[in-house]
Enzyme design. Sequence first.
Site, mmCIF file in Angstrom:
data_model
loop_
_atom_site.group_PDB
_atom_site.id
_atom_site.type_symbol
_atom_site.label_atom_id
_atom_site.label_comp_id
_atom_site.label_asym_id
_atom_site.label_seq_id
_atom_site.Cartn_x
_atom_site.Cartn_y
_atom_site.Cartn_z
ATOM 1 C CD GLN A 120 -3.271 -0.478 2.020
ATOM 2 O OE1 GLN A 120 -3.042 -0.512 2.916
ATOM 3 N NE2 GLN A 120 -4.602 -0.406 1.527
ATOM 4 C CD GLN A 178 -5.813 1.583 4.406
ATOM 5 O OE1 GLN A 178 -5.130 0.227 4.806
ATOM 6 N NE2 GLN A 178 -7.282 1.373 4.502
ATOM 7 C CG ASP A 236 -1.019 -4.255 9.481
ATOM 8 O OD1 ASP A 236 -1.730 -3.826 8.755
ATOM 9 O OD2 ASP A 236 -1.393 -4.596 10.339
ATOM 10 C CG HIS A 237 -3.409 -3.137 4.723
ATOM 11 N ND1 HIS A 237 -4.348 -2.001 5.254
ATOM 12 C CD2 HIS A 237 -3.776 -4.008 5.915
ATOM 13 C CE1 HIS A 237 -4.645 -1.634 6.344
ATOM 14 N NE2 HIS A 237 -4.688 -3.397 7.016
ATOM 15 C CB THR A 238 1.228 -7.558 3.000
ATOM 16 O OG1 THR A 238 2.323 -8.604 2.017
ATOM 17 C CG2 THR A 238 1.207 -8.751 3.745
#
Lengths: 590, 239
Positions: free
Chosen positions: A347, A439, A516-518
């Site tokens: 992100q 984001q 932490d959006h892998t």
Amino acid sequence: MKNVRPKADVVIVGLGWCGSLIAEELTRAGLNVVAVERGPWFETATDFPPSIDTDELRWDTRRSMLLPPAVETTTFRNNITQKALPSRDWNLNEMGYNVGGSGTHWAGMAWRFTPFDLQPYTQTVARYGKEQIVKGLILQDWGVTYDELEPFYDRFEKIAGVSGKAGKLNGQVVEDGNPFEGNRSSEYPLPPLEGMRLTDLFRDAAKSLGQHPFMVPAGQASKAYVNPLGVRMGPCTYCGYCLYYGCGNFSKSSPNACVIPALMQRENFTVLTESAVTRINKAEDGKTVTGVTYIDRNGQEWEQPAGIVVLSAFQMQNVRMLLLSKIGKPYDPVSKTGVVGRAYSFQTVSGATLFFEDEYLNQFIGAGALSQQVDDWNGDNFDHTGKGFIGGAGILVVARGARPIGNADALPPNTPRWGKDWKKAYTHAFQNGTFIFGQGTSYSHEDYYLDLDPEYKDSNGNPLLRVTYDYNENDRRSAKFVEDRSVEIGKAMGAKLVLGTNATTTSYSPYSFASDHTIGGAVMGEDPKTSVLNRYQQSWDAHNLFVLGASSFPNNAGYNPTGTIGALSLWTAKAILEQYLKNPGPLVKV
Amino acid sequence: MKRREFLSSIAVLGVSTTIPLAKAQEVKGGQPWEPGKVDTRPLAQPRQGGLQYLTQHEFDTVGAIAERFIPADELSVSGKEAGCATFVDRQLAGDFGKASSTYRLGRFVKGTAEQGPQEAQTPAERYRVGLAALDASTQKQFSKNFAELSGDQQDQVLHAMEAGKFDLGPNVETKVFFELLLQNVREGFLSDPIYGGNKDMASWKMIGFPGARYDFRDLIPKKGQKLNIIPTSLIDNSL
């Protein structure tokens, strides 16, 4: 000699949101389901009571609920010329380690992706032409459209007890909702959370700039609620202990609170805890899988045979498991062929840090997803002509609870980090400092991918997943644009000091502030040459293997992924029950 | 280390460990819990007297550092008075000091800044080596141990350490050690008093944090107002 358990209809690897949602659907239809979960049993009532939960050092600073890197971590490098090294300490890749998975410790932002996010290639080319796509960017449609997913988003929101306000309901735009969202067939099951001083300031500022602020859909119950599975949730008390914490109030949407209490009543469901799956077993014909091999808490190796395997671990663990099991062709960044590990994205976080004067923001009152956002600069909601990038960000403030330890460096520039001046500055900043978080979307790039590390291994001797990643040119342009918009809003909020922040001005690091959006690495799609899974999250290579989670996403939206992984899990469950069981085989022919 | 050995090694660390307990392996036919029973391992209870890891001299040195990082003034007592050294001692004796959660397999190779810490020593080991190196360096420059220097001299050393301009010899990366000290002293000052620091919730009173409170519904309408909430800690909650 290997121990063998009785064959199940379905074995599920990882009991987080995806695993528990599909287990609930499949057991309700009568299938015999065994879930294998690496972590221990966690129980809402007894593991997270208020006398234990409200502890920043334990849960946030020391990350005590997460998978310890000692058990499994990843190695990391910015590009293929570097030697990857293990991320030895807590970092952005926050995997769950308990029944409930990451769904136990998430913040609760319960989004839908937009129609554009699921068809970024088609819609970008239609609106701007191919020249809008930055060189090397991997841009492809998901194979499933928003309209197809809508009923499953709706079902997920009702199971999770999401609090929010529709912006586009049955074709009508609704005031104070998000006018840019995909059309909804029904209102959220619960009204939005109460606003705080911070979210009010943001709302008023965004409106003054002609934007469209709204309360973010939150996985915190704004009122007492009974979900469609008959599970009761209690009203949120706004304690602020959500992200990295459990919730002893049964207020935060989680598999533990919303699904597992119903699921555990089913005679045809079993969960094996503290059991780490090491392989998905392939059949001799190479066209199907036969079950999984796992290691139990005593170090004994077991086989769990099953007619269908559902891989529903964390995104990175899904990719790793496919690579370890040699299912699907690994991506080769030189020849740019192969699919497993390809289309990895993260992100693009940028925004602004704000310092007010004489405010009492009282940020200790809040909830993980208690946010106001504008989507005016997200996805394809604005005209990108001449901008040199696609995508954008949801721009928000979040009243998430206060972190006395975690915020100790959140101070104006050039403030001393210790001594009397630090004390004075921190005392002021604790009430007056906050941030705007953009984001950002992220599209994968042909230079960045996941594979197995040639050197470093986990505690069972299996190779770690190697991450090769950095921000690409589209990311950097998009993040800069979002940073500038965030600064404008911050100034309109009346902050005394507004400083732009942008993670993409330097190289990516798993230790730097970001989301932490892998995402991705085992993506769904329309073509086996560019995807691991078909539109039903069914493996192209083994038709009785389904892979659920953010690993399926070919790109990341400017939203948190959980709502979409929930909807996709329910979509896949329906495909299994209504199509696959009658006629086992590939659900999409190419 | 095998995963199973990892789990049993954290089990023998005793009551201070916070990593999830191993529980029931095969679960079916309902949820395995009893109403009113708390499963989570209790935290280490404050212990009277006696150090758990640090030597008395090391403890005094950490106390002196805490005194400089967080000096007493009209806002609060000092970091030393707040119990930061006691906090550090207990942390070093537990999971944090033993690096129980960090990945420690394979070769330790120094990488890029983006790749993060590649530290072969545990935090407990780093304190032992680092505090000795600190004394050795102050002996060289001032002919005194760190704890015996004047406050101004201690500040001077700490500022130089923060800037990476104070040589602690070949075994200690000065700036990295400084960051560990600052992180832990702040943790001791700002975390729940149940861990041995933040005496009488001094820091929470200073910044206006209400602590381990679980329900703010009655205060939601008081937006933007000074609330003057008397903080509570997990010690209070455990009574």
